[in-house]
Enzyme design. Structure first.
Site, PDB file in Angstrom:
ATOM      1  N   LYS A 155       0.879  -1.201   0.126  1.00 58.77           N
ATOM      2  CA  LYS A 155       0.304  -0.255  -0.039  1.00 58.77           C
ATOM      3  C   LYS A 155       1.086   0.597   0.091  1.00 58.77           C
ATOM      4  O   LYS A 155       1.858   1.261   0.985  1.00 58.77           O
ATOM      5  CB  LYS A 155      -1.012   0.327   1.687  1.00 58.77           C
ATOM      6  CG  LYS A 155      -1.530   1.431   1.321  1.00 58.77           C
ATOM      7  CD  LYS A 155      -2.278   1.115   2.223  1.00 58.77           C
ATOM      8  CE  LYS A 155      -2.646   3.000   2.892  1.00 58.77           C
ATOM      9  NZ  LYS A 155      -3.962   3.282   4.059  1.00 58.77           N
ATOM     10  N   GLY A 174      -7.741   9.212   9.385  1.00 56.50           N
ATOM     11  CA  GLY A 174      -7.970   9.559  11.373  1.00 56.50           C
ATOM     12  C   GLY A 174      -9.743  10.752  10.752  1.00 56.50           C
ATOM     13  O   GLY A 174     -10.097  10.577  12.051  1.00 56.50           O
ATOM     14  N   ALA A 234      -8.838   5.392   3.978  1.00 52.86           N
ATOM     15  CA  ALA A 234      -8.972   6.270   4.924  1.00 52.86           C
ATOM     16  C   ALA A 234     -10.632   7.693   5.326  1.00 52.86           C
ATOM     17  O   ALA A 234     -11.093   7.447   3.898  1.00 52.86           O
ATOM     18  CB  ALA A 234      -7.897   7.289   4.500  1.00 52.86           C
ATOM     19  N   GLY A 235     -10.576   7.956   5.951  1.00 57.20           N
ATOM     20  CA  GLY A 235     -11.766   9.480   6.478  1.00 57.20           C
ATOM     21  C   GLY A 235     -12.625   8.375   6.798  1.00 57.20           C
ATOM     22  O   GLY A 235     -14.668   8.750   7.177  1.00 57.20           O
ATOM     23  N   ASN A 282      -8.623   1.755   9.559  1.00 53.99           N
ATOM     24  CA  ASN A 282      -8.382   1.018  10.804  1.00 53.99           C
ATOM     25  C   ASN A 282      -8.602   1.966  12.292  1.00 53.99           C
ATOM     26  O   ASN A 282      -9.359   0.831  12.712  1.00 53.99           O
ATOM     27  CB  ASN A 282      -7.388   1.669  10.670  1.00 53.99           C
ATOM     28  CG  ASN A 282      -6.084   0.784  11.017  1.00 53.99           C
ATOM     29  OD1 ASN A 282      -6.419   0.720  12.687  1.00 53.99           O
ATOM     30  ND2 ASN A 282      -4.526   0.470  11.396  1.00 53.99           N
ATOM     31  N   THR A 283      -9.015   3.307  11.924  1.00 54.29           N
ATOM     32  CA  THR A 283      -8.950   4.119  13.236  1.00 54.29           C
ATOM     33  C   THR A 283     -10.304   3.538  13.919  1.00 54.29           C
ATOM     34  O   THR A 283     -10.684   3.509  15.205  1.00 54.29           O
ATOM     35  CB  THR A 283      -9.068   5.812  12.935  1.00 54.29           C
ATOM     36  OG1 THR A 283      -7.469   5.442  12.321  1.00 54.29           O
ATOM     37  CG2 THR A 283      -8.604   6.580  14.479  1.00 54.29           C
TER      38      THR A 283
END
Lengths: 257, 331
Positions: free
Chosen positions: A96, A157, A184-185, A206-207
């Site tokens: 990635k 994030g 992301a996001g 992830n987050t």
């Protein structure tokens, strides 16, 4: 389902491995969600003398596809070095590719990204580039050798979901044969479901899971939402329209007077 | 009376020795160093006794067992300070503070004026914060030295050398408290690298540990007295290399600067790095194989959980009670 460099994934959940309360909670999240891919970011310092060995053992034990990540790299050179380290550590050609261009939004430096993608592809890597929804950049990435594109939903994030639905829909329409991943996001399972409904092939996050109060439960919620979105996309959803369209015909309705 | 050998004189070994000695056992300690020092990761600890704050991400036993730590340490170190701890966040990350409050107990929300009343040198920089008034902190190096001296005074014996716990187990009961150095004998153990900075900044007077929440770089500052502050600590998965990285130190220092610009004038006394021993659930474990007991995995909770772990080891040895943190081994 579109394949990722020849690999068909069991589902569209790609889950990050950073910032969980403990490795135990991390593996619970993978077990409960059945996520198909684990992304791992490599710090340069820990790759150098294999200092991250203990943690990488835990990642390998998850028994899913590993997608190493050049997270936090700000230059082409850094990203390329990290990619080489990752290939050596995890024995995979997948990478990635993240080349960060702006510190506040963590948005990709798309110029560096295209260059790094070309260098890595020529070197035998299979690149998953973290990019924006810009069609011109997407086209250049494909020409640089990428066979997957990973546009952002919103800044890393931020948990804001899909900020530019129009742009993402255009991207899907523009590259009907390219596997597309929202990266992301993502903050909520509904964001992930929406991405799948738009016809995206996977969602990387992830987050939203790692920092939830109960990461394993949240991972399962995401897996369920992604499955729902995927089913919906495959089922050919109805198009929205401006006026009401009654589901029962008006003509022939019982005469009530 | 049985003589018990403890290998490793970090916070785990010293607390275990103290508890066993107090309960009538004869204790012999072996460590590769002559006295507590930079060779062990306890030396680099923050020394916060903050069970409630840790509850934000730690498992339940940390919160429950950690609540007894301050009372234990009050008996064994002069450096204990019971003045609570304070959690703040930069203005644009206040949602992190709300979430922290939701996930922790025993705190009250403070206004800017209340924060300033508690810690005048922070001024009104923070619009809101959380005060955990039942938390405490200590100075790890003082506490280790005092434990050590107390043990010597009360008849514990010491031996300075490298020791193989298994070889010693033929002669009697051995407790392995070597932290990460027991890795070869405890395959599930991993190292989590931590980096810290020690600052001297007499211009700033802060009385209690301050945690600054930040989505990427959460840090804490612990006052050591006399204008000395410990700034910690990074969490990097992977065995410690010998040195701190530039990025980590930059992040720690800029967080201190954000807390109070006066830290710009501070002097850097030390930059420390070591590896916390941890199991996959980040909770400590006690294992037993015949004459060999291993107590390990205190992770970032050395001073917080060592008294509880030591009590469990003593219960296992002296009362044959299977402790909560007992972990069955297949070996």
């Amino acid at each position: 389902m579109r394949s990722f460099y020849g690999e068909t994934l069991a589902n569209g959940l790609m889950l990050g491995t950073a910032r969980y309360p403990s490795p135990k909670v991390l593996s619970d999240a993978f077990a409960r969600s059945g996520a198909a891919v684990a992304t791992v970011s490599l710090r340069r310092e820990s790759g150098r003398d294999r200092a991250g060995q203990d943690f990488w053992e835990l990642i390998r034990a998850l028994n899913v596809h590993v997608l190493p990540n050049t997270a936090g790299c700000h230059s082409v050179k850094e990203a390329v070095t990290t990619a080489h380290m990752a290939r050596e550590v995890f024995g995979t050609r997948w990478i990635k590719l993240e080349v960060i261009g702006e510190e506040d939004t963590l948005q990709p430096d798309v110029f560096g990204l295209v260059e790094a993608a070309r260098i890595l592809t020529e070197d035998g890597f299979q690149v998953f580039p973290y990019t924006t929804e810009d069609l011109v950049v997407a086209d250049k990435l494909l020409r640089a050798g990428c066979e997957v594109l990973m546009p952002w939903g919103a800044p890393i994030g931020s948990g804001m979901g899909l900020n530019n639905v129009f742009g993402l829909r255009a991207m899907r329409a523009h590259f009907p044969d390219v596997p597309l991943v929202i990266d992301a996001g993502i903050g909520l399972p509904s964001h992930a479901a929406q991405a799948m409904e738009l016809g995206f092939d996977a969602v990387l996050l992830n987050t939203a899971v790692a920092k939830a109060g109960d990461p394993a439960a949240m991972a399962e919620a995401f897996a369920t939402a992604i499955r729902a979105g995927q089913l919906a996309a495959d089922a050919d959803p109805m198009p929205p329209r401006d006026m009401a369209a009654p589901s029962t015909p008006l003509i022939g309705k019982a005469f009530l007077e | 009376m049985t003589r018990i050998t403890i290998i490793g004189a970090g916070v785990a070994g010293l607390c275990t020795a103290r508890v066993l000695l107090d309960r009538g056992a004869r204790v012999h300690l072996i460590d590769r160093a002559r006295q507590p020092g930079p060779q062990g990761c306890s030396w680099w600890a923050g020394g916060m006794l903050a069970p409630y704050c840790e509850g934000e991400s730690a498992e339940e036993p940390v919160v429950r067992l950690g609540q007894k730590a301050a009372d234990w340490w009050a008996q064994h170190t002069t450096s204990l300070q019971r003045c609570g701890s304070l959690v703040v966040s930069p203005a644009r990350d206040t949602s992190d503070l709300t979430r922290f409050a939701r996930r922790t107990q025993s705190h009250k929300t403070l206004t800017a004026a209340e924060i300033e009343a508690l810690e005048p040198d922070l001024g009104d920089r923070f619009a809101t914060g959380l005060f955990f008034e039942n938390e405490a902190h200590l100075s790890p190096r003082t506490a280790l030295a005092e434990l050590w001296r107390g043990l010597v005074a009360d008849g514990a014996t010491f031996d300075q050398r490298e020791a193989d716990p298994d070889a010693r187990a033929n002669d009697g009961l051995v407790i392995d408290c070597r932290g990460y150095h027991a890795r070869a004998d405890m395959p599930a153990l991993r190292g989590v690298k931590g980096e810290m900075v020690l600052l001297s900044c007499p211009d700033v007077s802060i009385n209690r540990p301050i945690r600054v929440l930040h989505p990427r770089v959460p840090i804490y500052l612990v006052p050591r007295g006399d204008g000395v502050y410990m700034l910690g600590a990074t969490m990097v998965e992977g065995r410690a290399s010998a040195h701190a990285s530039v990025r980590s130190v930059l992040e720690l220092l800029s967080a201190a600067y954000a807390l109070s610009p006066a830290f710009g004038e501070a002097e850097i006394l030390e930059i420390g790095v070591d590896s916390r021993p941890a199991f996959p659930d980040n909770l400590p474990r006690i294992e037993r194989q015949g004459n060999m007991i291993r107590a390990n995995g205190l992770y970032r909770h050395g001073f917080l959980l060592a008294p509880a772990l030591a009590t469990m080891v003593a219960d296992l040895i002296l009362d044959a009670k299977t402790p909560e943190m007992f972990h069955e081994t297949t070996a």
